[in-house]
Design a protein around this motif. Structure first.
Motif, PDB file in Angstrom:
ATOM      1  N   GLU A   6      20.907 -37.330 -95.082  1.00 51.30           N
ATOM      2  CA  GLU A   6      21.428 -35.856 -95.360  1.00 51.30           C
ATOM      3  C   GLU A   6      20.852 -35.069 -94.184  1.00 51.30           C
ATOM      4  OE1 GLU A   6      19.857 -37.748 -97.507  1.00 51.30           O
ATOM      5  OE2 GLU A   6      21.365 -38.428 -98.605  1.00 51.30           O
ATOM      6  N   GLU A  55      35.069 -46.378 -90.070  1.00 47.50           N
ATOM      7  CA  GLU A  55      36.012 -45.385 -90.094  1.00 47.50           C
ATOM      8  C   GLU A  55      35.717 -44.214 -90.934  1.00 47.50           C
ATOM      9  OE1 GLU A  55      38.297 -45.409 -88.097  1.00 47.50           O
ATOM     10  OE2 GLU A  55      38.165 -47.402 -87.230  1.00 47.50           O
ATOM     11  N   PRO A  56      35.792 -42.874 -90.531  1.00 47.37           N
ATOM     12  CA  PRO A  56      35.845 -41.700 -91.432  1.00 47.37           C
ATOM     13  C   PRO A  56      36.993 -41.848 -92.561  1.00 47.37           C
ATOM     14  CG  PRO A  56      36.982 -41.092 -89.229  1.00 47.37           C
ATOM     15  CD  PRO A  56      36.349 -42.534 -89.181  1.00 47.37           C
ATOM     16  N   ASP A  57      36.493 -41.120 -93.590  1.00 51.05           N
ATOM     17  CA  ASP A  57      37.519 -40.925 -94.622  1.00 51.05           C
ATOM     18  C   ASP A  57      38.799 -40.340 -94.180  1.00 51.05           C
ATOM     19  OD1 ASP A  57      35.511 -41.904 -96.378  1.00 51.05           O
ATOM     20  OD2 ASP A  57      34.802 -39.955 -96.815  1.00 51.05           O
ATOM     21  N   ASN A  58      38.692 -39.584 -93.320  1.00 49.76           N
ATOM     22  CA  ASN A  58      40.081 -38.954 -92.663  1.00 49.76           C
ATOM     23  C   ASN A  58      40.058 -39.038 -91.424  1.00 49.76           C
ATOM     24  OD1 ASN A  58      40.716 -37.287 -95.235  1.00 49.76           O
ATOM     25  ND2 ASN A  58      39.000 -36.187 -94.971  1.00 49.76           N
ATOM     26  N   GLN A  94      26.326 -43.664 -91.325  1.00 49.14           N
ATOM     27  CA  GLN A  94      27.839 -43.380 -91.544  1.00 49.14           C
ATOM     28  C   GLN A  94      28.274 -41.939 -91.699  1.00 49.14           C
ATOM     29  OE1 GLN A  94      29.804 -46.104 -94.536  1.00 49.14           O
ATOM     30  NE2 GLN A  94      31.750 -45.433 -93.744  1.00 49.14           N
ATOM     31  N   PRO A  95      27.303 -41.032 -92.525  1.00 47.90           N
ATOM     32  CA  PRO A  95      27.790 -39.874 -92.771  1.00 47.90           C
ATOM     33  C   PRO A  95      28.069 -38.912 -91.488  1.00 47.90           C
ATOM     34  CG  PRO A  95      26.055 -40.383 -94.109  1.00 47.90           C
ATOM     35  CD  PRO A  95      26.089 -41.490 -93.138  1.00 47.90           C
ATOM     36  N   PRO A 105      22.745 -35.056 -89.663  1.00 50.98           N
ATOM     37  CA  PRO A 105      23.588 -34.207 -89.118  1.00 50.98           C
ATOM     38  C   PRO A 105      23.113 -32.738 -88.763  1.00 50.98           C
ATOM     39  CG  PRO A 105      24.513 -35.026 -91.007  1.00 50.98           C
ATOM     40  CD  PRO A 105      23.173 -35.298 -91.145  1.00 50.98           C
ATOM     41  N   THR A 126      29.941 -39.965 -89.291  1.00 56.47           N
ATOM     42  CA  THR A 126      31.460 -39.957 -88.826  1.00 56.47           C
ATOM     43  C   THR A 126      32.164 -38.417 -89.419  1.00 56.47           C
ATOM     44  OG1 THR A 126      32.123 -41.035 -90.855  1.00 56.47           O
ATOM     45  CG2 THR A 126      31.538 -42.375 -88.999  1.00 56.47           C
ATOM     46  N   ALA A 127      31.677 -38.004 -90.476  1.00 57.25           N
ATOM     47  CA  ALA A 127      32.299 -36.619 -91.080  1.00 57.25           C
ATOM     48  C   ALA A 127      31.972 -35.521 -90.063  1.00 57.25           C
ATOM     49  CB  ALA A 127      31.941 -36.500 -92.297  1.00 57.25           C
ATOM     50  N   HIS A 128      31.165 -35.746 -89.080  1.00 58.00           N
ATOM     51  CA  HIS A 128      30.659 -34.479 -88.218  1.00 58.00           C
ATOM     52  C   HIS A 128      31.269 -34.767 -86.661  1.00 58.00           C
ATOM     53  CE1 HIS A 128      28.035 -32.720 -91.267  1.00 58.00           C
ATOM     54  NE2 HIS A 128      27.795 -33.883 -91.557  1.00 58.00           N
TER      55      HIS A 128
END
Length: 289
Positions: A284, A121-124, A151-152, A287, A154-156
């Motif tokens: 890194e 799940e994403p942080d937000n 996992q990074p 994305p 998910t923030a994108h």
């Protein structure tokens, strides 16, 4: 306190380099110095200790390392036990006993293994994102072992889905060696995720996933192997990250040329230092790929 993942990869690289230079005592000292930082004993690290001890001619000490692991309810898979580095131990009765225990635990793991899935799940949290990054872990690996690299995304705005194979190959690790079983599991996982997103199912019957691109990390391909099925016509982009001097690299490069000839845009970046692992900075740079 546990050792950060970047530090673990650095440790792995340094140990392998010392092993290559036949500096076995230094490699073992470096490995054992960092072992206390791991929150749980890892069979791979235990095998490294045994290999390095064997190469120093300390067979009884190496055997004791393996016996201690078995006594802790750990086990090694068939491919690990067949490694030629363990050949000096094969004539020892105690090694046969340890091997038998591992074989029994491997059979037990097979009998109760089942496919799983990890969807971070994403942080937000936001409404179910689109598109989906569908990640198959490597052989002798697991979603948890590779989660940090994917996992990074998910923030994108990506939904990241990591299926877990039901084919155990070692303690806590799995593979995709039985292709028909793997394809069935992957298609079922895909359909379940798409149903959550209210997209029409049917892929399991069609035998494919409508991917538009792929990333292959250190693939091991065989000559004349079909990398993409004939009905994978939606795939337009591909990225191979092969190991430079691996025995499977020529087949990977040949596959790349075949895909390019069929109209697929396929990149093969050159990374002379790449081993059987994710390249430095992968998470890194992903994305922006």
């Amino acid at each position: 306190m546990s050792l950060p993942s970047e530090s673990f990869r650095q440790l792995q690289s340094e140990v392998l380099e010392l092993d290559r230079r036949q500096e076995y005592a230094r490699a073992q000292a470096l490995l054992e110095e960092d072992l206390p930082f791991f929150c749980a004993p890892l069979p791979g690290l235990i095998l490294w200790r045994a290999y390095l001890t064997i190469r120093q001619g300390k067979l009884e000490e190496a055997l004791a390392i393996l016996e201690e692991a078995v006594a802790q309810e750990l086990w090694f898979g068939p491919a690990q036990l067949e490694d030629e580095s363990l050949n000096p131990l094969r004539s020892l009765p105690a090694f046969a006993t340890a091997t038998q225990s591992c074989q029994e635990r491997y059979a037990e793991a097979q009998s109760r293994s089942h496919p799983g899935i990890l969807v971070p799940e994403p942080d937000n949290p936001v409404p179910l994102p689109d598109p989906t990054l569908f990640v198959l872990h490597g052989n002798q690996s697991s979603p948890l072992a590779e989660l940090e690299y994917w996992q990074p995304m998910t923030a994108h705005g990506w939904q990241v889905v990591l299926p877990y194979s039901s084919q155990p190959v070692a303690y806590g690790l799995a593979g995709w060696n039985e292709e028909a079983c793997a394809l069935e599991e992957v298609c079922i996982h895909w359909e379940q995720q798409q149903c959550r997103k209210r997209i029409a199912p049917g892929l399991a019957q069609e035998g494919g996933i409508p991917a538009i691109g792929f990333i292959a990390i250190c693939p091991t391909l065989e000559a004349n192997q079909v990398f993409l099925p004939h009905n994978a016509c939606r795939v337009r982009l591909g990225l191979f990250l092969p190991v430079e001097h691996d025995e499977g690299t020529p087949a990977t490069l040949a596959t790349t040329e075949g895909l390019r000839a069929s109209g697929l845009s396929c990149e093969v970046p050159q990374d002379p230092g790449l081993s059987h692992d994710f390249p430095p900075g992968f998470a890194e740079e992903l994305p922006a790929s």
